[in-house]
Write a protein that holds these residues in place. Structure first.
Motif, mmCIF file in Angstrom:
data_model
loop_
_atom_site.group_PDB
_atom_site.id
_atom_site.type_symbol
_atom_site.label_atom_id
_atom_site.label_comp_id
_atom_site.label_asym_id
_atom_site.label_seq_id
_atom_site.Cartn_x
_atom_site.Cartn_y
_atom_site.Cartn_z
ATOM 1 N N PRO A 144 0.816 -1.220 0.000
ATOM 2 C CA PRO A 144 0.000 0.000 0.000
ATOM 3 C C PRO A 144 0.847 1.266 0.000
ATOM 4 N N MET A 145 2.002 1.210 0.693
ATOM 5 C CA MET A 145 2.853 2.397 0.715
ATOM 6 C C MET A 145 3.357 2.711 -0.687
ATOM 7 N N ARG A 147 1.925 1.943 -3.506
ATOM 8 C CA ARG A 147 0.810 2.434 -4.327
ATOM 9 C C ARG A 147 0.569 3.908 -4.042
ATOM 10 N N SER A 148 0.512 4.216 -2.731
ATOM 11 C CA SER A 148 0.269 5.608 -2.362
ATOM 12 C C SER A 148 1.367 6.503 -2.892
ATOM 13 N N ALA A 149 2.591 6.029 -2.762
ATOM 14 C CA ALA A 149 3.705 6.851 -3.224
ATOM 15 C C ALA A 149 3.593 7.095 -4.722
ATOM 16 N N LEU A 151 0.855 7.173 -6.570
ATOM 17 C CA LEU A 151 -0.219 8.126 -6.840
ATOM 18 C C LEU A 151 0.186 9.540 -6.477
ATOM 19 N N LEU A 152 0.848 9.638 -5.345
ATOM 20 C CA LEU A 152 1.286 10.964 -4.922
ATOM 21 C C LEU A 152 2.289 11.524 -5.911
ATOM 22 N N LEU A 156 1.806 15.062 -7.702
ATOM 23 C CA LEU A 156 2.811 16.105 -7.570
ATOM 24 C C LEU A 156 3.328 16.519 -8.938
ATOM 25 N N ASP A 197 10.007 19.841 2.696
ATOM 26 C CA ASP A 197 10.771 18.717 2.145
ATOM 27 C C ASP A 197 10.945 18.945 0.649
ATOM 28 N N GLY A 199 9.678 17.449 -1.579
ATOM 29 C CA GLY A 199 8.433 17.238 -2.299
ATOM 30 C C GLY A 199 8.428 16.019 -3.195
ATOM 31 N N LEU A 204 10.421 10.056 -0.174
ATOM 32 C CA LEU A 204 9.529 9.636 0.894
ATOM 33 C C LEU A 204 9.534 8.122 1.010
ATOM 34 N N ALA A 207 12.644 7.176 2.588
ATOM 35 C CA ALA A 207 12.697 7.649 3.966
ATOM 36 C C ALA A 207 11.867 6.764 4.881
ATOM 37 N N THR A 208 10.719 6.292 4.379
ATOM 38 C CA THR A 208 9.896 5.481 5.271
ATOM 39 C C THR A 208 10.607 4.201 5.670
ATOM 40 N N LEU A 209 11.478 3.710 4.819
ATOM 41 C CA LEU A 209 12.117 2.444 5.158
ATOM 42 C C LEU A 209 13.424 2.621 5.907
ATOM 43 N N PRO A 211 14.657 4.139 8.857
ATOM 44 C CA PRO A 211 14.935 3.803 10.263
ATOM 45 C C PRO A 211 14.851 2.305 10.488
#
Lengths: 292, 394
Positions: A144-145, A147-149, A151-152, A156, A197, A199, A204, A207-209, A211
């Motif tokens: 899902p992440m 997919r969202s990325a 679409l975003l 953008l 950021d 943008g 992103l 970045a989410t992965l 940490p």
């Protein structure tokens, strides 16, 4: 001393094989890295790697309890070993005393090594368990992440091009006004958000992965390290036992004492580290109780 | 012409008709006209032009028809239209089919003996090059003039459609991501529970170790001080060994619990920052979804505005056309009158030619009068239309 006990322990120690475990640990680390890579890059065949990883985990989780059991059994037998010179005449007291001290030293060495082995293997088990749990969570969320990325990303990109924003229709009607207002709001928001950021959804995604990635990275290194420790401990254990066996079977000798001292010296670092850890953890614990 | 006008002003009669003609001439100012010559005072009495005026002057409300304003609107609209056409042309491409020559090989046609030999395989089949034409689709940029203004509406509709579809997709994933955030919160809580449990276990293990340590501390000096020959030596030794093993085991458990706790804390921290990022992402997605919704609303209004623009464009074209026709018919009427006036002025006596001309004129007059009412209606209609259009463009 019962010679069969000595032989029994000899047999068990001979059968103790940690190489399979350390081999599997290395394989797990390698597969885990590959699985993570396939999460980041959709073009790699993630399914196959995942299957292999699952299989490796299963094997590990099956292997470890058996090893721990063997180690525990050896310990329980070894604890009852006593110094006796088998079938030999009682030597002069000084030699006897030296022999006994040597024996005790070697026995202690063996017991501690066995304990160390059990600890390390247990910790490896826990590390694997927790690591797998977290890895499963993250891999469940990745789809899902992603997919969202995507679409975003597209959105953008559209806002970046802004085909309709650049043209002010310039009318007095309230509809046109509303459109201009909405577009203006978008421009303002984008300008504000851009400063926070860069943008880009790509960063992103990474970045989410990250940490999680750092923690996983250190876990792999730790696993490899512990694997090496286990291998060393196993080798030392076998060496120590050979000496002990020789001492019991053939009797005390200067050479034996030298070798025994060398082993003990090697082991000393481990002993110190262990005691230090216990001491410091206990010192930290009362603070935790107050805080926790 | 000015001379004739002043000359006409001097002559008192026929004043009414002249006035009408003057009005007409003024009303179509700026238009080239074939001006009629001044009717001579000494007109033949056998024919007098009808005294009925062609139309009542006060029925026409707009006395002076100023085409400039309308032209201004038309010009502005033309600019907008051109701009829109340019946008569309820049953003779309035309696909044309072109014939492209392609070099190919084919077998040479053989006849008779050669053909037989080739069939049997005794002679080799020869190949020749030939040029074939393939139809290839090519995308080329468009000319603004090719663009129809209605395409803009279609473009906006498509754009909105895809944007809305995208938005729906984004909305769904925002919802999913929200689920992820909640799931991560649960996981974090589970970690917290686990850490607390481990901490409790650790503390109780430490307590246990301490008890064992105390016991070991008692037994070690005892064992050390005993002689191996003592009959209870073996017993004490065994006790010591077992205690030491138990202690080491207990301390080993401490080690394991503590390592577990540290690992859990690390993972929890990582998951927390991971969750924060995902939450941030979700919020950004939320804002985007809302923004796109608003944008879509506004854009659909823009669609209506563009519709109005195209209506105005076509409305203006219609009005202009009919005005031009009216002016042209007025022109014709003026010519008729002028011709008549010139004939009258030339004092042409009754003659068959005159009779013919006169009849022709009479007919033209009839036609002109018949169209009068139509023209009046048309003018009034145009007025209304212009008013409507001006209202829309406000």
């Amino acid at each position: 001393m019962d010679p069969s006990l000595l032989n029994d322990i000899s047999r068990r120690i001979r059968k103790l094989d940690t190489r399979r475990l350390t081999g599997r640990i290395s394989r797990y680390v390698h597969l885990s890295a590959a699985a993570d890579e396939s999460l980041r890059r959709p073009d790699l065949d993630g399914g196959r790697v995942m299957d292999q990883l699952e299989a490796c985990c299963w094997e590990l989780f099956g292997e470890i309890p058996l090893l721990i059991k063997s180690v525990t059994e050896i310990r329980e037998q070894m604890v009852d070993l006593h110094h006796e010179e088998n079938g030999k005449k009682i030597a002069p007291p000084e030699i006897g005393e030296a022999s006994r001290r040597c024996f005790d030293g070697l026995k202690r060495h063996g017991m501690e090594l066995l304990a160390h082995l059990a600890d390390e293997i247990g910790i490896v088990q826990e590390t694997l368990r927790q690591g797998e749990k977290v890895r499963r969570i993250v891999s469940d969320h990745t789809d899902p992440m992603k997919r969202s990325a995507t679409l975003l990303d597209i959105l953008l990109e559209r806002f970046a091009h802004r085909p309709t924003v650049a043209y002010r229709v310039g009318g007095e009607s309230p509809d046109v006004r509303q459109l201009e207002y909405a577009v203006e709001g978008m421009e303002n928001w984008e300008a504000a958000a851009d400063s926070e950021d860069d943008g880009s959804a790509e960063s992103l995604r990474v970045a989410t992965l990250s940490p999680y990635g750092r923690v996983i990275q250190s876990m792999w290194e730790e696993l490899e390290q512990r694997g090496r420790k286990i291998a060393h401990a196993d080798a030392e254990l076998k060496e120590g036992w050979r000496l002990l066996h020789r001492l019991s079977a053939k009797g005390y000798s200067h050479k034996i004492r030298q070798k025994a001292e060398k082993l003990s010296f090697q082991h000393e670092a481990r002993r110190r580290a262990f005691r230090k850890f216990i001491r410091e953890s206990r010192a930290a614990a009362p603070d935790r109780r107050r805080a926790g | 012409m000015p001379d004739r006008d002043t000359a006409r002003a001097r002559t008192p009669e026929p004043a009414d008709d002249d006035k009408t003609i003057d009005d007409l001439l003024e009303a179509s100012a700026g238009k080239k006209m074939t001006a009629g010559p001044t009717p001579d005072a000494a007109a033949p009495q056998s024919y007098r032009p009808p005294s009925v005026r062609y139309y009542e002057a006060d029925e026409i409300k707009s006395r002076t028809f100023n085409a400039e304003k309308l032209q201004h609107i038309v010009d502005e609209i033309k600019i907008i239209e051109d701009g829109i056409k340019n946008i569309i042309a820049a953003r779309t491409t035309k696909i044309i089919e072109e014939e492209v020559p392609v070099e190919k090989k084919r077998a040479v046609r053989t006849v008779g003996l050669d053909k037989l030999l080739v069939r049997l395989g005794l002679k080799q089949q020869e190949y020749e090059d030939y040029t074939d034409y393939e139809i290839v689709k090519k995308e080329i940029p468009r000319d603004p003039d090719d663009v129809l203004i209605t395409e803009f509406r279609v473009m906006i509709e498509n754009y909105l459609g895809s944007l809305q579809g995208l938005n729906e997709g984004l909305r769904d994933t925002v919802y999913e991501v929200d689920g992820i955030v909640k799931n991560l919160t649960e996981v974090s809580d589970t970690f917290t529970d686990q850490i607390h449990g481990d901490r409790r276990a650790y503390r109780s293990q430490v307590a246990h170790s301490r008890e064992l340590e105390a016991q070991v501390e008692e037994i070690v000096p005892l064992h050390e001080s005993m002689s191996p020959l003592h009959d209870r030596y073996a017993e004490v030794e065994k006790q010591r060994d077992h205690l030491e093993m138990a202690l080491r085991e207990s301390q080993g458990m401490e080690l394991k619990y503590k390592t577990n706790i540290d690992m859990g804390v690390k993972y929890q921290a990582a998951l927390k920052s991971y969750r924060a990022l995902i939450n941030d992402f979700k919020e950004r997605g939320d804002i985007h979804v809302n923004m796109v919704d608003k944008f879509a609303q506004g854009a659909s209004h823009m669609k209506i505005a563009v519709d109005n623009v195209s209506q105005i464009c076509s409305g203006v074209a219609r009005v202009t056309q009919s005005m031009v026709m009216i002016v042209e018919s007025i022109d014709d009427g003026n010519r008729v009158l002028g011709r008549y006036a010139s004939l009258v002025g030339d004092q042409i006596s009754a003659s068959p030619q005159w009779e013919m001309e006169y009849n022709a004129l009479k007919e033209a007059e009839e036609v002109y009068k018949k169209n009068d009412n139509l023209r009046l209606e048309q003018i009034q209609e145009n007025r209304k239309e212009i008013e409507k259009l001006l209202k829309i463009s406000e």
